[in-house]
Design a protein around this motif. Structure first.
Motif, short mmCIF file in Angstrom:
data_model
loop_
_atom_site.label_atom_id
_atom_site.label_comp_id
_atom_site.label_asym_id
_atom_site.label_seq_id
_atom_site.Cartn_x
_atom_site.Cartn_y
_atom_site.Cartn_z
N PRO A 8 -5.57 39.45 41.68
CA PRO A 8 -4.88 40.74 41.55
C PRO A 8 -5.81 41.90 41.84
O PRO A 8 -6.99 41.87 41.53
CB PRO A 8 -4.43 40.74 40.09
N PHE A 9 -5.22 42.96 42.44
CA PHE A 9 -5.99 44.15 42.76
C PHE A 9 -5.02 45.34 42.87
O PHE A 9 -4.17 45.37 43.74
CB PHE A 9 -6.74 43.96 44.08
N ALA A 10 -5.16 46.29 41.95
CA ALA A 10 -4.38 47.53 41.98
C ALA A 10 -2.88 47.25 42.07
O ALA A 10 -2.17 47.88 42.85
CB ALA A 10 -4.84 48.41 43.15
N GLY A 11 -2.43 46.31 41.25
CA GLY A 11 -1.01 46.01 41.20
C GLY A 11 -0.50 45.12 42.31
O GLY A 11 0.71 44.88 42.42
N GLN A 118 -4.49 54.52 48.57
CA GLN A 118 -4.05 53.48 47.65
C GLN A 118 -5.01 53.25 46.50
O GLN A 118 -4.60 53.11 45.35
CB GLN A 118 -3.82 52.18 48.44
N VAL A 119 -6.30 53.21 46.80
CA VAL A 119 -7.34 53.11 45.76
C VAL A 119 -8.50 53.99 46.19
O VAL A 119 -8.91 53.97 47.36
CB VAL A 119 -7.84 51.66 45.59
N VAL A 120 -9.03 54.77 45.26
CA VAL A 120 -10.19 55.61 45.55
C VAL A 120 -11.28 55.30 44.52
O VAL A 120 -11.06 55.42 43.32
CB VAL A 120 -9.85 57.11 45.50
N GLY A 158 -3.42 56.39 44.45
CA GLY A 158 -2.63 55.37 43.78
C GLY A 158 -3.33 54.79 42.57
O GLY A 158 -2.73 54.58 41.52
N ALA A 159 -4.64 54.50 42.71
CA ALA A 159 -5.42 53.90 41.62
C ALA A 159 -6.85 54.37 41.74
O ALA A 159 -7.33 54.74 42.83
CB ALA A 159 -5.35 52.38 41.68
N ALA A 179 -9.04 50.40 38.24
CA ALA A 179 -8.54 49.26 39.01
C ALA A 179 -9.66 48.34 39.49
O ALA A 179 -9.44 47.12 39.63
CB ALA A 179 -7.74 49.75 40.23
N CYS A 180 -10.84 48.89 39.75
CA CYS A 180 -11.92 48.07 40.29
C CYS A 180 -13.26 48.72 40.02
O CYS A 180 -13.35 49.93 39.75
CB CYS A 180 -11.75 47.84 41.80
#
Length: 300
Positions: A8-11, A118-120, A158-159, A179-180
């Motif tokens: 899983p990663f950011a939903g 989406q992810v930063v 987003g995340a 998220a990460c």
């Protein structure tokens, strides 16, 4: 001993081996080759890509914008905390202040041609090899998280992820929703084992940079370890593949983003996910000495 092919990663659920776009800069004068390389990575199953506006002063983002299509379903992860500085001693300068983080998000939105990142990852620079902030670039984490969460509330992010963060810093950031984590980590540089354990416990993806160790002179390299080379020879694979495969076996939340400007290396990196170790081989690799790499010598 086998690894799971996805995590899983950011939903979302992604393949555990992705692609890091830093090395695309090596193809700066051959943009068509860079686009073709990224298309080949997607064909091989890459479904998450790591980038930043300061990779090639916008070149990596431009290639991603041209190469990736919405139907590819690729999760694009970018980072802030530094900006391009083509004329500087390094091709980047720190940009840690809240207003600079916001501006960097806007720069990435523009160069990637998207309405939401989406992810930063917030590149904190607190640990591992890399630059260290000075002067007005020493910014409290809470101030940075405030602007990052505001950008998320506005729909521009987003995340949120963190990079080069300490255990204490991650604990402080958990209420914001992380998220990460991207920290320097490899078989030969396991300084952040406690951070990794917290990520496992919290369901946070662990995305190591420098996954094979030394990207700078003087830092240990996994591919030079006798044990790694012996395992590679016994399995008929490369030492680099063994180093990557060990990371995937070491923890279930590990996602890899090895970078390369060579399509054959992309194929080899993807193939590392299929390498299995028996218990004795894994114990041999686990016994390789970890050496400290917390030295301020550059940027990943």
């Amino acid at each position: 001993m086998e690894t799971t092919p996805t995590a899983p990663f950011a939903g979302r659920t992604v393949r555990r081996v992705g692609y890091g776009a830093l090395q695309l800069e090596r193809l700066h004068d051959r943009r068509g080759e860079a686009v073709a390389l990224l298309r080949r990575a997607v064909e091989l199953g890459v479904d998450h890509v790591d980038t930043a506006e300061f990779y090639g002063s916008g070149f990596a983002n431009a290639v991603i914008r041209e190469a990736l299509r919405p139907e590819d379903g690729v999760l694009v992860v970018t980072k802030v905390g530094a900006d391009p500085d083509p004329g500087g001693r390094l091709p980047l300068r720190l940009a840690q202040r809240p207003e600079q983080l916001r501006a960097s998000v806007e720069d990435n939105l523009r160069s990637l041609g998207v309405e939401q990142l989406q992810v930063v990852n917030l590149r904190r620079l607190d640990s591992g090899p890399g630059l260290r902030p000075e002067g007005d670039q020493v910014v409290d984490l809470d101030d940075q998280l405030a602007v990052m969460t505001a950008l998320r509330d506005e729909g521009k992010i987003g995340a949120i992820g963190l990079s080069s963060v300490t255990l204490a810093g991650l604990r402080r950031a958990l209420p914001a929703g992380i998220a990460c984590v991207q920290n320097a980590y490899s078989l030969v540089a396991r300084d952040d084992e406690d951070v990794l354990r917290l990520c496992v416990a919290e369901g946070i993806a662990w995305v190591p940079f420098f996954p094979l160790g030394g990207a700078f002179p003087g830092l240990p390299k996994a591919t030079g370890e006798p044990a790694v080379r012996a395992v590679a020879a016994s399995l008929g694979v490369t030492p680099a593949q063994v180093g990557l495969a060990w990371l995937l076996h070491h923890a279930p939340n590990v996602l890899l983003i090895p970078g390369t400007a060579d399509a054959a290396h992309v194929e080899a990196n993807m193939a590392a996910a299929a390498i299995t170790f028996d218990d004795a081989t894994l114990a041999t690799l686990d016994a390789v000495e970890s050496r400290a790499t917390d030295v301020p010598i550059g940027a990943e």
